[in-house]
Design an enzyme around this catalytic site. Structure first.
Site, PDB file in Angstrom:
ATOM      1  N   ASP A   1       0.859  -1.439  -0.045  1.00  0.00           N
ATOM      2  CA  ASP A   1      -0.148   0.004  -0.116  1.00  0.00           C
ATOM      3  C   ASP A   1       0.801   1.158   0.049  1.00  0.00           C
ATOM      4  OD1 ASP A   1      -2.290  -1.244   0.010  1.00  0.00           O
ATOM      5  OD2 ASP A   1      -2.853  -0.868   1.957  1.00  0.00           O
TER       6      ASP A   1
ATOM      7  N   ASP B   1       3.993  -9.347   9.374  1.00  0.00           N
ATOM      8  CA  ASP B   1       4.156  -7.785   9.229  1.00  0.00           C
ATOM      9  C   ASP B   1       5.593  -7.755   8.418  1.00  0.00           C
ATOM     10  OD1 ASP B   1       1.859  -7.137  10.039  1.00  0.00           O
ATOM     11  OD2 ASP B   1       2.522  -6.651  12.107  1.00  0.00           O
TER      12      ASP B   1
ATOM     13  N   ASP C   1       8.145  -6.286   9.118  1.00  0.00           N
ATOM     14  CA  ASP C   1       9.501  -6.624   9.768  1.00  0.00           C
ATOM     15  C   ASP C   1       9.870  -7.826  10.383  1.00  0.00           C
ATOM     16  OD1 ASP C   1       7.436  -5.880  11.550  1.00  0.00           O
ATOM     17  OD2 ASP C   1       8.705  -5.369  13.261  1.00  0.00           O
TER      18      ASP C   1
ATOM     19  N   ASP D   1      -6.936  -7.549  14.327  1.00  0.00           N
ATOM     20  CA  ASP D   1      -6.500  -8.966  14.534  1.00  0.00           C
ATOM     21  C   ASP D   1      -7.152  -9.359  15.650  1.00  0.00           C
ATOM     22  OD1 ASP D   1      -5.415  -7.131  16.174  1.00  0.00           O
ATOM     23  OD2 ASP D   1      -3.100  -7.369  15.420  1.00  0.00           O
TER      24      ASP D   1
END
Length: 527
Positions: free
Chosen positions: A131, A190, A192, A284
Site C-alpha cells: 500500500d 508484518d 519487519d 487482528d
C-alpha cells in the site's frame, strides 16, 4: 459591630495572594476534596485487588503448565504428521501474506524470509500487499518480488489505489484473488518479521491434526532488544504477554488475542468468523474474538520464535501504544453485547474474554497504573485526612510488578527503570483507553509503526554521525511535563511536612516524566 465572618474575610484580604489561596484550599478540602479522594482511593484499591487476583491466577496456571509439562502444543505428534505428508505428498496449499506500507528499511528482509520458507514450491504462494504511497519505493518492492520469481518462488505483487481499511483492507482484498481459492491456510507476517526456514513445518501440522483449530500463533523474538534502554523495557512487558498471558489463554480456554502477525489461520475459520473488518484499529483482535465466539480454538506455540523489530524511537512507540490501547477498549464497547448473548461458547469462556482479557488487562491495568500510582496516591500527601492502607497501596503493586517482570529474568536489574517507564506510558494508555470507550477523537487513528531495519547498524558503523536536529515541538511532550510538575510538588510537600519517605519514589517518578517529557529517550535517527 461587624460579624466574625467579615472580620476573618477582611483579615484575609490584607494578606498576600498565597494566603488567600491557602484559605480557599482549606475551605474546600474537608467538605469536597476529602470525600472525593477517599472514594477514588477505594475504587483504585478495588481495581488493584482485581488486577492482583488475575495476576496470581495466571502465575499459578503457568507454574502448573511448566512444571507438569502440560503445554497444549506438546500433546501433538508433529513428527508423525510430517512423515505422513512427505510420504503421501499431500501438502496443503498455503498463502503467505505480507502487508506493507512504505517499508523502505525492511521490505527486503521480510520478502526474503518469506520466500525462504521450507515448503513445496508448487504449494506455496507469497503475496506482497504493498500500500506504499512512494512510487519509487513501489518500484523497488516490485523488483525484489521479480527477483524471487526468477528463483522459482510463486510471488504475487499486489497494490491498491487507496488505503481503505488500512491493514485489514489490504488483507481482505488479498484473500479475494482468484489464485487464493485453492489455499487452505493463510500465514501473515508484518513487514519487519523474519520467520525461520522451518516455520511452516512447526505450525501447519497442528492445523492438520485438529480440525477445530483456527489459529496457530508463534511468539516474537526481538532482534533489537539491546539497542537502547527503551527497547529493553519493552522486551520486559512483551515477554510477560507471550510467556504468561498467551500461554495461559491457550492452555485453559483455547483463547488469546491474535497478534496480527506470525500466525497461521485456517481460511475456512477466517471466513466463518466474518473475515477482516476495519471497524477498529485492532483488526487482528477483532477477528480472534469473532472466531472464538464461533467455537473455533487457538493454539500458542511458545517454543517457536519469529524475529522482528521493536520500535526504538519514542514517537513510534507512542503511536503504537495508542493503537494497542485505544483499539481493544473500542472493540470491547462494540462487542460486549455480542459476547454476552453468544450461545455457542461456555460461560467460562465468556467470563474469560469479558473480564480477564478485556476489562482487567486492557482497561483496569492501565487505569490503576496511572490514576492510582501517579495521581491518587500523591494526592493523599496533600490531603492528610485521607488514610491510605499501606499493604494495599505498596505491597500489592510490588507483588504485581514482580509477577510481571519475572518472565524476563535477564533484565531484572532494570526493574526500577521499568516501573518508572511503565508508569509514564500508562498516561498515554489510559488516555487511549478512554478515547476507545467513548469513541472520541483519534479513535480510528492509524499510524504505521516506524521500522528502522539496518539503519541503526549503518549509523554505528559510520565513521562520523551527527545527531539530527529535531523540531522542539516534536521533542517536547506537554502532558508528561505537567504530570512531572505535579509529582515534584507532591514530593517537595512530603519532604517538608510528611512523616515518611514517599518523596523518594515521587522524585524518581517526576524525573522519569521530565526525561520523557523532553523526548530524551529512545534512539535518534535522521529524518
Amino acid at each position: 459591630m461587624r460579624s466574625r465572618f467579615f472580620d476573618k474575610a477582611e483579615a484575609i484580604e490584607t494578606y498576600d495572594p498565597a494566603r488567600r489561596l491557602s484559605y480557599a484550599w482549606d475551605c474546600i478540602r474537608v467538605p469536597i476534596i476529602v470525600p472525593l479522594l477517599r472514594t477514588a482511593v477505594y475504587i483504585c484499591l478495588t481495581m488493584s485487588v482485581m488486577l492482583f487476583i488475575e495476576r496470581i491466577y495466571m502465575a499459578v496456571v503457568i507454574v502448573c503448565v511448566k512444571c507438569l509439562g502440560k503445554k497444549r502444543y506438546t500433546k501433538y505428534q508433529l513428527d508423525a504428521i510430517k512423515e505422513d505428508l512427505e510420504k503421501n505428498k499431500k501438502h496443503p496449499k498455503l498463502l503467505v501474506q505480507i502487508p506493507m506500507f512504505n517499508e523502505k528499511e525492511v521490505y527486503k528482509l521480510s520478502i526474503g524470509a518469506a520466500c525462504g520458507l521450507s515448503w513445496p514450491s508448487d504449494r506455496l504462494i507469497v503475496q506482497v500487499l504493498d500500500d506504499s504511497t512512494n512510487e519509487a519505493l513501489r518500484t523497488m518492492v516490485e523488483l525484489e518480488c521479480r527477483k524471487w520469481i526468477e528463483k522459482g518462488v510463486n510471488v504475487k505483487y499486489e497494490t491498491r489505489n487507496n488505503r481503505n481499511g488500512y491493514k485489514a483492507g489490504a488483507l481482505r482484498e488479498g484473500l479475494k484473488k482468484h489464485y487464493v481459492n485453492d489455499c487452505e491456510f493463510v500465514v501473515i507476517f508484518d513487514a519487519d518479521f523474519q520467520p525461520a526456514e522451518d516455520y511452516l513445518w512447526r505450525t501447519v501440522p497442528y492445523l492438520l491434526e485438529n480440525p477445530e483449530l483456527a489459529l496457530v500463533q508463534a511468539r516474537w523474538k526481538f532482534v533489537n532488544a539491546d539497542e537502547c534502554l527503551m527497547t529493553r523495557l519493552q522486551e520486559m512487558s512483551l515477554h510477560y504477554h507471550f510467556s504468561v498471558e498467551q500461554e495461559v489463554g491457550s492452555s485453559t480456554c483455547s483463547f488469546f488475542g491474535f497478534n496480527g502477525t506470525a500466525g497461521v489461520w485456517r481460511i475456512r475459520a477466517l471466513i466463518d468468523a466474518g473475515g477482516w473488518k476495519d471497524r477498529t484499529t485492532v483488526e487482528d483482535m477483532d477477528l480472534a474474538v469473532r472466531a472464538s465466539l464461533k467455537g473455533w480454538k487457538f493454539l500458542f506455540v511458545g517454543d517457536l520464535e519469529v524475529k522482528n523489530e521493536l520500535p526504538s524511537t519514542f514517537k513510534a512507540y507512542r503511536y503504537q501504544q495508542h493503537r494497542w490501547s485505544c483499539g481493544p477498549a473500542n472493540l470491547f464497547r462494540k462487542m460486549f453485547k455480542e459476547i454476552i448473548l453468544c450461545e455457542r461458547v461456555s460461560i467460562w469462556k465468556k467470563w474469560h474474554v469479558i473480564y480477564a482479557f478485556f476489562f482487567v488487562r486492557k482497561i483496569i491495568a492501565h487505569w490503576v497504573t496511572f490514576f492510582f500510582y501517579c495521581i491518587i496516591i500523591p494526592a493523599t500527601i496533600l490531603v492528610p485526612e485521607v488514610d491510605l492502607p499501606r499493604p494495599l497501596a505498596i505491597y500489592l503493586p510490588a507483588c504485581i510488578t514482580i509477577l510481571n517482570a519475572a518472565s524476563t529474568f535477564r533484565s531484572m536489574h532494570l526493574l526500577v527503570f521499568w516501573i518508572l517507564f511503565e508508569n509514564v506510558m500508562s498516561l498515554h494508555r489510559s488516555k487511549a483507553a478512554i478515547i476507545g470507550l467513548l469513541e472520541a477523537n483519534r479513535v480510528n487513528e492509524w499510524v504505521v509503526t516506524e521500522k528502522l531495519g539496518n539503519t541503526m547498524k549503518q549509523k554505528y558503523n559510520a565513521k562520523t554521525f551527527k545527531r539530527p536536529r529535531s523540531r522542539i515541538t516534536e521533542r517536547i511532550h506537554i502532558l508528561e511535563i505537567v504530570v512531572g510538575m505535579y509529582l515534584l510538588h507532591c514530593a517537595i510537600y512530603n519532604m517538608l511536612y510528611g512523616h515518611n519517605h514517599f518523596f523518594i519514589y515521587l522524585l524518581l517518578q517526576a524525573g522519569a516524566f521530565f526525561i520523557i517529557g523532553v523526548g530524551y529517550i529512545g534512539t535518534f535517527v535522521p529524518n
